[in-house]
Design a protein around this motif. Sequence first.
Motif, short mmCIF file in Angstrom:
data_model
loop_
_atom_site.label_atom_id
_atom_site.label_comp_id
_atom_site.label_asym_id
_atom_site.label_seq_id
_atom_site.Cartn_x
_atom_site.Cartn_y
_atom_site.Cartn_z
N ILE A 35 0.86 -1.13 0.02
CA ILE A 35 -0.02 -0.08 -0.17
C ILE A 35 0.97 1.08 -0.12
O ILE A 35 0.54 2.32 -0.80
CB ILE A 35 -0.99 -0.11 1.17
CG1 ILE A 35 -1.82 -1.16 1.18
CG2 ILE A 35 -1.65 1.46 1.41
CD1 ILE A 35 -2.63 -1.41 2.31
N GLY A 36 1.79 1.05 0.91
CA GLY A 36 2.95 2.57 0.96
C GLY A 36 3.92 2.20 1.78
O GLY A 36 4.09 1.15 2.43
N ALA A 38 6.89 4.44 4.36
CA ALA A 38 7.27 5.66 4.70
C ALA A 38 8.04 5.61 6.24
O ALA A 38 7.93 4.48 6.69
CB ALA A 38 6.04 6.51 4.79
N SER A 43 1.46 8.44 7.77
CA SER A 43 1.47 8.93 6.50
C SER A 43 1.06 7.81 5.31
O SER A 43 0.77 8.25 4.10
CB SER A 43 2.81 9.76 6.16
OG SER A 43 3.62 8.66 5.82
N ILE A 44 0.92 6.42 5.74
CA ILE A 44 0.24 5.69 4.99
C ILE A 44 -1.13 5.18 5.30
O ILE A 44 -1.56 5.19 6.57
CB ILE A 44 1.36 4.43 4.97
CG1 ILE A 44 2.66 4.93 4.91
CG2 ILE A 44 1.00 3.36 3.84
CD1 ILE A 44 3.47 3.70 5.32
N ASP A 45 -1.97 4.54 4.39
CA ASP A 45 -3.18 4.21 4.83
C ASP A 45 -2.95 2.81 5.57
O ASP A 45 -2.66 1.78 4.92
CB ASP A 45 -4.00 3.78 3.44
CG ASP A 45 -5.48 3.27 3.77
OD1 ASP A 45 -5.90 3.11 4.98
OD2 ASP A 45 -6.02 2.51 2.89
N SER A 46 -2.92 3.15 6.97
CA SER A 46 -2.78 1.63 7.85
C SER A 46 -3.63 1.48 8.82
O SER A 46 -3.44 0.60 9.76
CB SER A 46 -1.27 2.13 8.44
OG SER A 46 -1.32 3.25 9.15
N GLU A 371 7.35 -0.06 -3.96
CA GLU A 371 6.68 0.96 -4.17
C GLU A 371 5.25 0.59 -4.20
O GLU A 371 4.80 -0.73 -4.30
CB GLU A 371 6.78 1.30 -5.74
CG GLU A 371 8.31 1.84 -5.90
CD GLU A 371 8.92 1.80 -7.37
OE1 GLU A 371 8.30 2.47 -8.09
OE2 GLU A 371 9.68 1.10 -7.70
N PRO A 372 4.20 1.53 -3.87
CA PRO A 372 2.79 0.88 -4.06
C PRO A 372 2.44 0.16 -5.24
O PRO A 372 2.76 0.38 -6.29
CB PRO A 372 2.01 2.33 -3.94
CG PRO A 372 2.97 3.25 -3.30
CD PRO A 372 4.36 2.74 -3.92
#
Length: 426
Positions: A35-36, A38, A43-46, A371-372
Amino acid sequence: MKKAYKAHILYTKEQSHFEVLENGYVVVDADGRVIGVAADLASIDSEDAEVVDFGNRLLIPAMNDMHVHAPQVRNQGVAMDLELLPWLQNYTFPEESKYADAHYAESMYRRFLHTQWLFGTMRSCVFGTVHTESTRLLMKLYQEAGMGALVGKVAMNRNCPDALCEDVEPAIEGYERLIAEFNQPNALVRPIITPRFVPSCTPELLKACGDLANKYQLPVQSHLSENISEIAWVAELEPESMSYGDAYNRYGLFGQVPTIMAHCVWTDGDELELMKRNGVMVAHCPTSNFNIASGMAPIRTFLEEGLRVGLGSDISGGHDLNMFRMLVYAIQVSKMHYQQNHNKKFLTLPEIFWIATKSAGSFFGKVGSFEPGYEFDALVINDSVLNFDNYSLLERLERFIYLGDDRQIEYRFCRGKEIAEPQVPS
């Protein structure tokens, strides 16, 4: 369920440099895709993600072996003082003939997969043998392990022992059986069309392989321009072809579908231009460059020309299944090139890491990066035994690549799932 993995994260989005996140996070969805990534989890959809903290360990993409002969595992480290053609006749073909026996095949293939697992190789382009049932068994073992592979039933019907010579019709029937069982969308284990090389395949068999690849839109793998004697042999067998690569191209086996060619030691001129136009990928096998006395593949030239390149172990022409060693050997081969031609810079660590991960992984889809959208193929490295001083994260990774082994790989992931140790014969 989402997972958020915390560790020191290193990967290569570009070939020129590493992305380095100290105490960073990679968030992975339930389908095993990133998903991401960082430094800050917020800052990530967690949301609702389970956090797994690997502490002071390194988290890197898993390895990809882009050219390996699974049935040659017994011959690793044997007959390394021979050139290509006598090595094939005296060692390789007799060993592959044994794979008519499924019990022998299972014992050896289990050892092979276990060794790949040890060294963190989660995706492979694999040559089997001409034997349909043994090739099917190898594919089932990959499925059982949860590791990704494109597995090829080898096609050959000339210039080989009778035990490995298969007429066109039964060869294609064997392929059709494997395709019917394993050619599923998004499957981790799929067939790949595998003519051994031009000298071992009649024009009729090469055309049948090309037709099959086109019919099912399956990828192709084979050997190209490894040895000067081999190239001369191909020129005699295929006089209408402009080059070794063109011999494949005339039968629909050179980029009409995704194609990877091993070695390419002597590829240049028209053959190189044809590879560029057709998008053919190179599997660079540095250890067999030396062991089979073939020469040194010009990888810097390939990169400058925009060819995709991956790394292969090529056992048993190569002697080592540890793909991290292939990074080392590839850099060393490029330094030998540099000694011969100072206009060609040798490979750097980020370049060869990118070749081994993101570039190689592109043959399987979105594999080889954090990477996403990329599939989470990853290794967790506990390098505490090597990290006895104030090393930077990049120095720690380099020391593991040059000095480490399977004992430092604590966890292995393929498409988001942790891969347990495969069963091995006692």
